[in-house]
Design a protein around this motif. Structure first.
Motif, short mmCIF file in Angstrom:
data_model
loop_
_atom_site.label_atom_id
_atom_site.label_comp_id
_atom_site.label_asym_id
_atom_site.label_seq_id
_atom_site.Cartn_x
_atom_site.Cartn_y
_atom_site.Cartn_z
N GLN A 165 8.31 -9.01 -7.59
CA GLN A 165 8.80 -10.38 -7.83
C GLN A 165 9.32 -11.00 -6.52
OE1 GLN A 165 8.82 -13.25 -9.49
NE2 GLN A 165 9.86 -12.49 -11.32
N GLY A 166 8.85 -12.19 -6.23
CA GLY A 166 9.33 -12.91 -5.05
C GLY A 166 10.08 -14.16 -5.49
N GLU A 167 10.15 -15.14 -4.61
CA GLU A 167 10.93 -16.34 -4.93
C GLU A 167 10.11 -17.38 -5.68
OE1 GLU A 167 12.57 -17.73 -1.29
OE2 GLU A 167 14.05 -16.10 -1.20
N THR A 168 8.79 -17.20 -5.68
CA THR A 168 7.95 -18.22 -6.32
C THR A 168 7.29 -17.65 -7.58
OG1 THR A 168 5.90 -17.59 -5.22
CG2 THR A 168 7.39 -19.06 -4.01
N ARG A 169 6.49 -18.47 -8.23
CA ARG A 169 5.85 -18.04 -9.48
C ARG A 169 4.54 -17.28 -9.27
NH1 ARG A 169 4.82 -22.71 -13.13
NH2 ARG A 169 4.45 -21.09 -14.67
N HIS A 170 4.23 -17.00 -8.00
CA HIS A 170 3.00 -16.27 -7.69
C HIS A 170 2.91 -14.99 -8.52
CE1 HIS A 170 -0.22 -16.40 -4.62
NE2 HIS A 170 -0.35 -15.14 -4.96
N PHE A 171 4.04 -14.28 -8.61
CA PHE A 171 4.14 -13.03 -9.38
C PHE A 171 3.55 -13.22 -10.78
CE2 PHE A 171 6.65 -10.52 -12.40
CZ PHE A 171 6.69 -9.25 -11.84
N ASP A 172 3.99 -14.26 -11.46
CA ASP A 172 3.56 -14.47 -12.86
C ASP A 172 2.05 -14.69 -12.94
OD1 ASP A 172 6.23 -14.43 -13.86
OD2 ASP A 172 6.48 -16.40 -12.95
N PHE A 173 1.53 -15.49 -12.02
CA PHE A 173 0.10 -15.78 -12.07
C PHE A 173 -0.73 -14.52 -11.83
CE2 PHE A 173 1.68 -20.11 -10.91
CZ PHE A 173 1.33 -20.71 -12.10
N ILE A 174 -0.31 -13.70 -10.85
CA ILE A 174 -1.07 -12.48 -10.57
C ILE A 174 -1.01 -11.53 -11.76
CG2 ILE A 174 -1.29 -10.44 -9.09
CD1 ILE A 174 -0.18 -12.08 -6.78
N ASN A 229 11.84 -5.44 -7.77
CA ASN A 229 12.14 -5.13 -6.37
C ASN A 229 11.40 -3.87 -5.92
OD1 ASN A 229 13.74 -2.81 -7.21
ND2 ASN A 229 15.24 -4.34 -7.91
N GLN A 230 11.51 -3.59 -4.62
CA GLN A 230 10.81 -2.45 -4.02
C GLN A 230 11.30 -1.12 -4.61
OE1 GLN A 230 8.52 -2.79 -1.59
NE2 GLN A 230 8.36 -0.77 -0.64
N GLN A 231 12.60 -1.01 -4.84
CA GLN A 231 13.13 0.26 -5.34
C GLN A 231 12.54 0.62 -6.70
OE1 GLN A 231 15.11 2.44 -3.55
NE2 GLN A 231 14.45 3.80 -5.21
N ASP A 282 10.50 4.03 -7.48
CA ASP A 282 10.88 4.92 -8.60
C ASP A 282 9.71 5.27 -9.49
OD1 ASP A 282 13.49 4.82 -7.73
OD2 ASP A 282 14.13 3.34 -9.22
N ARG A 283 8.74 4.36 -9.58
CA ARG A 283 7.62 4.52 -10.52
C ARG A 283 6.30 4.92 -9.85
NH1 ARG A 283 11.41 1.30 -12.13
NH2 ARG A 283 11.88 0.98 -14.36
N SER A 284 6.36 5.26 -8.57
CA SER A 284 5.13 5.65 -7.86
C SER A 284 5.31 7.03 -7.21
CB SER A 284 4.77 4.60 -6.80
OG SER A 284 5.86 4.43 -5.90
N GLY A 285 5.91 7.93 -7.98
CA GLY A 285 6.16 9.27 -7.48
C GLY A 285 7.63 9.53 -7.26
N GLY A 286 8.47 8.58 -7.64
CA GLY A 286 9.92 8.73 -7.49
C GLY A 286 10.57 9.24 -8.76
N ARG A 287 11.81 8.85 -9.00
CA ARG A 287 12.60 9.48 -10.07
C ARG A 287 12.09 9.15 -11.47
NH1 ARG A 287 16.68 6.34 -12.54
NH2 ARG A 287 16.40 4.18 -11.88
N LEU A 288 11.28 8.11 -11.60
CA LEU A 288 10.77 7.77 -12.93
C LEU A 288 9.30 8.12 -13.11
CD1 LEU A 288 12.62 4.38 -13.51
CD2 LEU A 288 13.22 6.65 -14.34
N GLY A 289 8.80 8.99 -12.23
CA GLY A 289 7.41 9.45 -12.39
C GLY A 289 6.43 8.65 -11.56
N TYR A 308 0.80 -1.23 0.00
CA TYR A 308 0.00 0.00 0.00
C TYR A 308 0.84 1.28 0.00
CZ TYR A 308 -3.97 3.02 0.53
OH TYR A 308 -4.93 4.00 0.30
N GLU A 309 2.07 1.20 0.52
CA GLU A 309 2.92 2.41 0.46
C GLU A 309 3.17 2.80 -1.00
OE1 GLU A 309 3.69 -0.53 1.46
OE2 GLU A 309 5.64 -1.16 0.72
N ILE A 310 3.10 1.81 -1.88
CA ILE A 310 3.26 2.09 -3.31
C ILE A 310 1.90 2.40 -3.95
CG2 ILE A 310 3.97 1.12 -5.55
CD1 ILE A 310 6.33 1.51 -3.62
#
Ligand code: DLZ
Length: 167
Positions: free
Chosen positions: A90-99, A127-129, A133-140, A31-33
């Motif tokens: 991205q984490g250690e499992t494939r959950h990322f891909d499915f979501i 990663n978090q960084q 970067d993309r939620s109000g940081g250096r890349l908009g 939620y911070e993002i």
């Protein structure tokens, strides 16, 4: 690697949003993002003339639920467009891909099913960084970009409907 603010755009190229109404679905995961994405989207809509009362924000537990949240807006409200905002890291499992695949497919399906702009505002980062970067940081802010896209798509649809009405 991207090094510039990806959210920079020509302000004059964005139509007036005064008559438009938007639904925003925000995932509570990361939620911070996602909160920053939502703030960016709301501020950008207002900057382009959208009335406060015409910006409806609802939360869902995670990004996987964004599709159904969007469907609820389409079914139960009269919004002109829907913005889906989430962040999957991205984490250690494939959950990322499915979501990610689920939401991309879900958003695509909603666009077609309802003939309504449904904007894909899902950050999919390593990663978090990268997310910062993309939620109000250096890349908009991807939320700003989603809002601009939503306004432009509503204007495009309105244009088609006006042309048909004139025939
Ligand atoms: C379970 C899960 C995981 C591991 N990671 C994320 C994430 O990075 N971002 C996100 O928005 N949601 C995540 N979730 C939750 C799922 O989106 C979903 O809420 C659950 O699988 C329940 O359907």
């Amino acid at each position: 690697m991207a090094t510039k603010n990806l959210s920079e755009y020509d302000l004059s190229s964005v139509p007036d949003g005064n008559e438009m109404k938007f639904g925003i679905v925000v995932s509570e995961w990361n939620y911070e993002i996602t909160g920053a994405l939502a703030r960016g989207a709301v501020e950008t809509l207002k900057k382009h003339g959208v009335q406060d009362d015409n910006i409806l924000v609802k939360h869902v537990p995670g990004s996987f639920e964004l599709t159904l949240g969007g469907q609820f807006f389409a079914e139960y409200t009269d919004v002109s467009a829907i913005i889906l905002l989430g962040c999957v890291i991205q984490g250690e499992t494939r959950h990322f891909d499915f979501i990610c695949q689920g939401v991309a497919k879900g958003a695509t399906d909603l666009n077609i099913k309802y003939n309504l702009p449904v904007i894909f505002g899902l950050l999919t980062t390593d990663n978090q960084q990268q997310a910062i970067d993309r939620s109000g940081g250096r890349l908009g802010n991807k939320g700003d970009e989603a809002a601009v896209t939503a306004i432009k798509m509503v204007a495009l649809q309105n244009g088609f409907e006006s042309e048909i009405a004139e025939e």
